[in-house]
Scaffold this motif. Structure first.
Motif, PDB file in Angstrom:
ATOM      1  N   VAL A  63       0.844  -1.199   0.000  1.00 47.54           N
ATOM      2  CA  VAL A  63       0.000   0.000   0.000  1.00 47.54           C
ATOM      3  C   VAL A  63       0.877   1.245   0.000  1.00 47.54           C
ATOM      4  N   GLU A  64       0.232   2.383  -0.210  1.00 48.39           N
ATOM      5  CA  GLU A  64       0.903   3.678  -0.226  1.00 48.39           C
ATOM      6  C   GLU A  64       0.799   4.297   1.161  1.00 48.39           C
ATOM      7  N   LEU A  65       1.874   4.200   1.958  1.00 45.07           N
ATOM      8  CA  LEU A  65       1.808   4.688   3.334  1.00 45.07           C
ATOM      9  C   LEU A  65       1.735   6.207   3.418  1.00 45.07           C
ATOM     10  N   ALA A  66       2.000   6.900   2.304  1.00 43.53           N
ATOM     11  CA  ALA A  66       1.879   8.359   2.300  1.00 43.53           C
ATOM     12  C   ALA A  66       0.418   8.790   2.398  1.00 43.53           C
ATOM     13  N   LYS A  67      -0.509   7.879   2.102  1.00 43.44           N
ATOM     14  CA  LYS A  67      -1.941   8.185   2.228  1.00 43.44           C
ATOM     15  C   LYS A  67      -2.344   8.073   3.696  1.00 43.44           C
ATOM     16  N   PRO A  68      -3.048   9.071   4.240  1.00 42.30           N
ATOM     17  CA  PRO A  68      -3.414   9.075   5.667  1.00 42.30           C
ATOM     18  C   PRO A  68      -4.127   7.813   6.130  1.00 42.30           C
ATOM     19  N   LEU A 129      10.964   1.809  15.473  1.00 42.54           N
ATOM     20  CA  LEU A 129      11.605   1.706  14.161  1.00 42.54           C
ATOM     21  C   LEU A 129      10.568   1.611  13.048  1.00 42.54           C
ATOM     22  N   SER A 130       9.444   0.965  13.333  1.00 44.12           N
ATOM     23  CA  SER A 130       8.355   0.888  12.357  1.00 44.12           C
ATOM     24  C   SER A 130       7.768   2.270  12.086  1.00 44.12           C
ATOM     25  N   LEU A 131       7.683   3.102  13.129  1.00 45.65           N
ATOM     26  CA  LEU A 131       7.221   4.482  12.936  1.00 45.65           C
ATOM     27  C   LEU A 131       8.216   5.265  12.075  1.00 45.65           C
ATOM     28  N   LEU A 132       9.513   5.021  12.296  1.00 48.36           N
ATOM     29  CA  LEU A 132      10.523   5.664  11.454  1.00 48.36           C
ATOM     30  C   LEU A 132      10.423   5.178  10.012  1.00 48.36           C
ATOM     31  N   PHE A 133      10.082   3.910   9.841  1.00 47.12           N
ATOM     32  CA  PHE A 133       9.875   3.373   8.491  1.00 47.12           C
ATOM     33  C   PHE A 133       8.689   4.074   7.829  1.00 47.12           C
ATOM     34  N   LEU A 134       7.636   4.338   8.587  1.00 52.37           N
ATOM     35  CA  LEU A 134       6.481   5.074   8.064  1.00 52.37           C
ATOM     36  C   LEU A 134       6.902   6.469   7.624  1.00 52.37           C
ATOM     37  N   VAL A 135       7.693   7.148   8.454  1.00 53.17           N
ATOM     38  CA  VAL A 135       8.194   8.475   8.100  1.00 53.17           C
ATOM     39  C   VAL A 135       9.054   8.393   6.845  1.00 53.17           C
ATOM     40  N   TYR A 136       9.881   7.349   6.767  1.00 51.87           N
ATOM     41  CA  TYR A 136      10.725   7.135   5.580  1.00 51.87           C
ATOM     42  C   TYR A 136       9.879   6.999   4.316  1.00 51.87           C
ATOM     43  N   GLU A 137       8.812   6.208   4.391  1.00 54.33           N
ATOM     44  CA  GLU A 137       7.949   6.003   3.229  1.00 54.33           C
ATOM     45  C   GLU A 137       7.288   7.304   2.788  1.00 54.33           C
ATOM     46  N   ILE A 138       6.917   8.133   3.757  1.00 54.39           N
ATOM     47  CA  ILE A 138       6.249   9.395   3.430  1.00 54.39           C
ATOM     48  C   ILE A 138       7.234  10.398   2.838  1.00 54.39           C
ATOM     49  N   ILE A 139       8.387  10.570   3.497  1.00 54.60           N
ATOM     50  CA  ILE A 139       9.363  11.564   3.041  1.00 54.60           C
ATOM     51  C   ILE A 139      10.015  11.152   1.728  1.00 54.60           C
ATOM     52  N   SER A 140      10.281   9.842   1.578  1.00 55.11           N
ATOM     53  CA  SER A 140      10.961   9.384   0.360  1.00 55.11           C
ATOM     54  C   SER A 140      10.133   9.657  -0.891  1.00 55.11           C
ATOM     55  N   LYS A 141       8.808   9.716  -0.746  1.00 58.76           N
ATOM     56  CA  LYS A 141       7.964  10.054  -1.898  1.00 58.76           C
ATOM     57  C   LYS A 141       8.218  11.487  -2.358  1.00 58.76           C
ATOM     58  N   ILE A 142       8.518  12.346  -1.383  1.00 54.22           N
ATOM     59  CA  ILE A 142       8.801  13.744  -1.706  1.00 54.22           C
ATOM     60  C   ILE A 142      10.187  13.880  -2.335  1.00 54.22           C
TER      61      ILE A 142
END
Length: 331
Positions: A63-68, A129-142
């Motif tokens: 899935v696209e974790l950047a989506k809320p 670390l999973s929360l950091l992975f979520l942040v990574y998925e969101i920021i990496s899209k940018i």
């Protein structure tokens, strides 16, 4: 995702077996932390687990974790599978079954669980670390429009974690900072085929295997800065070795099925085994030979592991208890 990847279950099965053996030595050998077998296992077994966790997080992500909505679902799943079992085993079970020596103070207890390590520290570290992975998925899209944007994102997150550790040097942030490279190594290997080909090929396997087997022989495991560096070197050598064996080696069918069984039940074994190990203690002397300790610890660790799996299978019959103890959602 319903289908499972066999080599991932092998990796998890091997890793959780090492965890049980390591804890067995810790609980059953006098000053077991000084034994060479304990040192060998503790050099790499938890970094291996963190690598697997990062690898699985990215490999199974569909899935696209950047989506809320997807981000909320991801966090909710991690709370269910990691935080609920952590609170149950650290708070509810001691309060209900060990009340004779359990002093209940809600505020101080929660403060301790949040800012200190318990024997289930892996669950909270993995959650953060999973929360950091979520942040990574969101920021990496940018940052995708920049060359090397994903690596830049990981670097920024690591520097931020290091900065937080130096400001708030408690054991929880220290653990996140220490295991960050291994978790995100798993993410990188799962995400980039080229990285996997470079790190986990036949030539690398040979070189890393030699380093993995030779270096720990010359050092004992202690929690000092120097040995953390040695631990990192050994871990970065052990991970591709075990990954390569799990993915490309031909396995005996019976052994393979049992290793994968342990892998599928790794969380069940992890949260249950510590309590069982404290029931069955034999107090072996420190001078026990390495061969004898390998034999005894392997056999008894198998017994403990299968007992955990049996308990987990029984708990499945109660969806509410299963959710609380193992964070599993009934199908």
């Amino acid at each position: 995702m319903n289908s499972r990847i066999e080599y991932i279950d092998r990796l998890k099965g091997f890793a959780i077996l090492l965890v049980v053996i390591g804890h067995f030595i810790e609980c059953n050998v006098v000053k077991g932390y000084l034994h060479p077998l304990y040192s060998f296992i503790y050099f790499f077994h938890m970094p291996l687990f963190m690598f697997i966790s990062g690898y699985v997080a990215k490999k199974y992500l569909k899935v696209e974790l950047a989506k809320p909505k997807e981000a909320f679902t991801f966090i909710n799943k991690k709370i269910r599978s990691l935080i609920i079992p952590y609170l149950t085993w650290s708070l509810l079970i001691p309060m209900c079954f060990l009340s004779y020596n359990f002093k209940f103070d809600l505020f101080s207890r929660f403060e301790y669980l949040i800012f200190h390590h318990t024997y289930l520290w892996f669950l909270t570290t993995l959650f953060y670390l999973s929360l950091l992975f979520l942040v990574y998925e969101i920021i990496s899209k940018i940052l995708l429009k920049f060359k090397g944007g994903r690596i830049l994102c990981i670097t920024i997150l690591y520097i931020t974690t290091m900065f937080l550790y130096h400001i708030f040097p408690n054991v929880v942030i220290k653990s996140i900072f220490g295991y960050f490279p291994f978790y995100f190594l798993g993410v990188i290997i799962a995400q980039f085929k080229r990285a996997e080909d470079l790190y986990c090929n036949k030539i690398a396997f040979g070189i890393f295997t030699i380093a993995f087997l030779i270096i720990p022989v010359h050092f004992n495991y202690f929690e000092t800065e120097f040995y953390r560096i040695i631990k990192a070197i050994v871990s970065f050598a052990a991970i591709p070795t075990i990954y390569y064996l799990s993915r490309f080696m031909r396995w005996n069918t019976i052994i393979d099925n049992q290793i994968q069984l342990w892998g599928r039940n790794s969380l069940v074994i992890y949260v249950t085994q510590w309590n069982l190990l404290h029931i069955f203690t034999i107090n072996l002397p420190l001078y026990t030979s390495t061969f004898s300790l390998i034999l005894v610890s392997f056999i008894l660790s198998l017994f403990i592991g299968y007992a955990c799996i049996l308990i987990g299978n029984v708990i499945k019959y109660s969806p509410i208890i299963d959710l609380l103890i193992y964070g599993r959602k009934s199908k």
